[in-house]
Write an enzyme that holds these catalytic residues in place. Structure first.
Site, PDB file in Angstrom:
ATOM      1  N   HIS A   1       1.707  10.979  -2.239  1.00 55.89           N
ATOM      2  CA  HIS A   1       0.482  10.804  -1.462  1.00 55.89           C
ATOM      3  C   HIS A   1      -0.263  12.127  -1.485  1.00 55.89           C
ATOM      4  CE1 HIS A   1      -1.535   9.238   2.472  1.00 55.89           C
ATOM      5  NE2 HIS A   1      -2.273   9.050   1.397  1.00 55.89           N
TER       6      HIS A   1
ATOM      7  N   HIS B   1       0.858  -1.184   0.000  1.00 56.56           N
ATOM      8  CA  HIS B   1       0.000   0.000   0.000  1.00 56.56           C
ATOM      9  C   HIS B   1       0.892   1.231   0.000  1.00 56.56           C
ATOM     10  CE1 HIS B   1      -2.185   3.260   2.272  1.00 56.56           C
ATOM     11  NE2 HIS B   1      -3.083   2.976   1.356  1.00 56.56           N
TER      12      HIS B   1
END
Length: 652
Positions: free
Chosen positions: A240, A194
């Site tokens: 991110h 992830h």
């Protein structure tokens, strides 16, 4: 004169007490030295404190040890107490436990040496090994330790050292792929990362290709990339979104994936894209992907697959998985309200907030799961006219449960898909729709990802996903902790190739598995913890305790279905760098196919939190019966050079 008298009067109590202080200090120093050499309780005596050549040191059960086993003590140095007292400790290698000495005596007929035929019989009867391994093991032992006058036989010392060698006597089955790899991808648990590009926390760490390389070297098969436009909207970054993380070029990540994809495993690497790009940048990244991977890229002819190919069919291939690209036509309102189902969406968006789209909608939020359907907000959506280059690259079409979980879990006989759920949604789905989740994962792929509040890159319990057939349990590989240790343990299976075949009980369409149901005991596992060694080689003398050697204990337990979960521990072995416990534990297993054996070593600390001394996690289905050497790993899952345990596994 009076001042001098007063001064002498003040110093007199100290001077008068100095002799008693000196004698008390001398007494304490001698007492501590005596206690360190000669323990008070013979029943808990440790060989490292015994005088050289004492009877207790030379005796191992009823078997006399050969002269080669008695070695000088390895001095570990002095431990200073209160700044002036010194305690001296040393490590003397403990001899074989009684079980090993008895086995040696049994298979040698009481003789002092063991020959190849006798070792072969021991391996077959006691260790469950086939005949073909005995010769190789015997040769390897002699190569490491041979004696001048007994080159074709093993002493008890050689036998013991072989059993305590993780390289020659590992705890799990051979380090090679042995499972059937010809089933569809949905039949396998897949090693999944992830936010694979993050070097640290989820808020302000650097983005880099280094974590991707590390993951691929470990055997991870699913790499996630969040792709965003740069500030000028003309280049593509991996980062991110809506955080302070520093970006990395997408091309850098793609090139590293190509270079390291098949270093640890030949089976396919799946790249999951969290796409936040405009249509123009989608075309640009599509060209980058084609140019980078070329013939390695798997692009199916059909727009939708009726069944996933197998890992065997996809060897050395790269697979792209994301939602199909869409564009929207603005409705009457320029802004759309978000429904409750939309708010309970991607874990990232829950925390970071939703970024307003400029030229294109966020590709993960554009439409409900069913492509081309109308949204509940009244905005019309339609697929791009024609099939773009970007869309042709997508081999595994993905989506999220935007129109209701029950609807998303419906199985479509005409096509397969990938569904993504956050860890919270999975827990709710498991509670309310457990059978539907398992039925869905028999044909389709379910990906589970961490909730957005895991800022420190921590992880969740993976067993919930595995018990319900979830193939992609996505983890933050750059973190550490017990959850990640379980992930490492699961994917030590099947030669560490990154694909582990799901047990048959999760694939039976007629009798759906229920994790919480009461099931009969299928297997009983007995685990005996004999001893540990190697800490004095891998750690500094004062790492665990400044004033004495460490006080180790071992925790042994099971992670699996709720009825199988348990944790037990040995007694604390005080002041011992090479502890001997010789304790046995019994575990009754209802679903051994999903069980993982957890092993942790800690150092007892009376005043503070216990120190960490090593860990490992082993799939129960791959444990080798018999006496085994178990190597231990640090908190991040990196193997220690020397730290290991000697254990015995028995299935009854």
């Amino acid at each position: 004169g009076s001042r001098a008298a007063q001064s002498r009067g003040k110093d007199a109590p100290f001077l008068s007490s100095f002799p008693s202080f000196f004698y008390i200090s001398l007494y304490l120093s001698l007492y501590i030295e005596f206690q360190s050499r000669y323990p008070k309780r013979p029943s808990q005596r440790n060989t490292k404190y015994l005088p050289p050549n004492s009877p207790a040191q030379l005796r191992i059960s009823s078997v006399s040890l050969p002269p080669s086993l008695h070695r000088p003590a390895e001095i570990m140095g002095n431990y200073r107490m209160c700044g002036c007292f010194v305690r001296k400790f040393s490590v003397i290698e403990s001899g074989p436990p009684p079980d090993i000495a008895d086995a040696f005596r049994k298979y040698t007929g009481g003789a002092p040496v063991m020959f190849p035929d006798q070792l072969r019989l021991f391996l077959a009867e006691h260790q469950g090994a086939d005949d073909g391994t005995a010769g190789k093991i015997f040769a390897a032992i002699l190569q490491k330790r041979h004696h001048l006058f007994s080159r074709h036989s093993l002493t008890l010392d050689d036998f013991y050292r072989y059993l305590f060698s993780p390289d020659l006597n590992p705890p799990t089955i051979a380090d090679q792929v042995y499972q059937d790899m010809t089933k569809p991808l949905s039949h396998y648990f897949i090693y999944t990362g992830h936010n694979s590009y993050l070097t640290g926390n989820q808020l302000n760490s650097d983005c880099s290709d280094i974590p991707i390389i590390k993951a691929l070297k470990r055997g991870v098969r699913v790499i996630e990339l969040d792709i965003w436009p740069n500030s000028d909207k003309d280049e593509i970054h991996v980062l991110h979104g809506r955080t302070l993380t520093t970006p990395v070029e997408v091309l850098t990540c793609l090139r590293s994936i190509k270079e390291y994809a098949f270093v640890a495993s030949p089976y396919p690497v799946i790249i999951t894209l969290e796409d936040h790009l405009t249509t123009q940048l989608q075309a640009k990244v599509a060209q980058m992907i084609k140019d980078t991977f070329g013939e390695m890229l798997y692009c199916p002819d059909a727009e939708c697959l009726e069944e996933f190919p197998s890992p065997e069919d996809l060897k050395y291939r790269i697979i792209i998985s994301t939602k199909p690209p869409t564009e929207y036509l603005m409705g009457k309102s320029s802004t759309r309200k978000r429904s409750k189902s939309q708010k309970d969406k991607d874990s990232d968006d829950e925390i970071w907030g939703r970024e307003a789209a400029a030229d294109s909608t966020d590709r993960e939020d554009a439409i409900p799961y069913q492509s081309g359907s109308e949204s509940s907000e009244g905005t019309d959506y339609e697929l791009l006219s024609g099939t773009s280059d970007y869309k042709r690259l997508i081999a595994i079409q993905a989506g999220k449960a935007k129109s209701g979980l029950k609807q998303a879990l419906r199985v479509d006989c005409a096509k397969v898909k990938r569904l993504s759920l956050s860890e919270q949604k999975l827990e709710k789905a498991a509670e309310n729709h457990g059978e539907e989740v398992i039925r869905f994962t028999q044909k389709n792929i379910l990906r589970v990802y961490p909730k957005g509040t895991r800022f420190t890159s921590s992880n969740y319990k993976p067993l919930v996903g595995w018990m319900h057939g979830a193939q992609m349990v996505a983890f933050n590989m750059q973190g550490y902790g017990r959850a990640l240790w379980l992930m490492h343990g699961m994917f030590r299976s099947n030669g560490g190739c990154g694909y582990v075949k799901k047990p048959d009980l999760l694939m039976d369409p007629d009798k759906l598995f229920t994790p919480k149901s009461q099931l009969p005991v299928k297997k009983t596992l007995k685990v005996k913890v004999y001893a540990g060694d190697g800490w004095h080689l891998d750690f500094k003398q004062t790492h665990f305790d400044k004033y004495s050697p460490p006080d180790f204990y071992t925790r042994v337990g099971i992670a699996g279905v709720p009825d199988d979960v348990v944790m037990k521990k040995t007694r604390v072995k005080e002041d011992d760098w090479a502890p001997v416990w010789d304790e046995e534990f019994t575990f009754q297993l209802t679903v051994p196919e999903l069980a993982l054996l957890r092993i942790e070593v800690h150092e007892y600390d009376m005043s503070e939190k216990d120190d960490f001394g090593g860990q490992t996690c082993l799939p129960v289905s791959e444990l080798r019966p018999g006496i085994r050497a178990v190597p231990l790993f640090n908190r991040k899952g990196e193997k220690y050079h020397s730290v290991k345990l000697l254990m015995r596994f028995q299935f009854v």
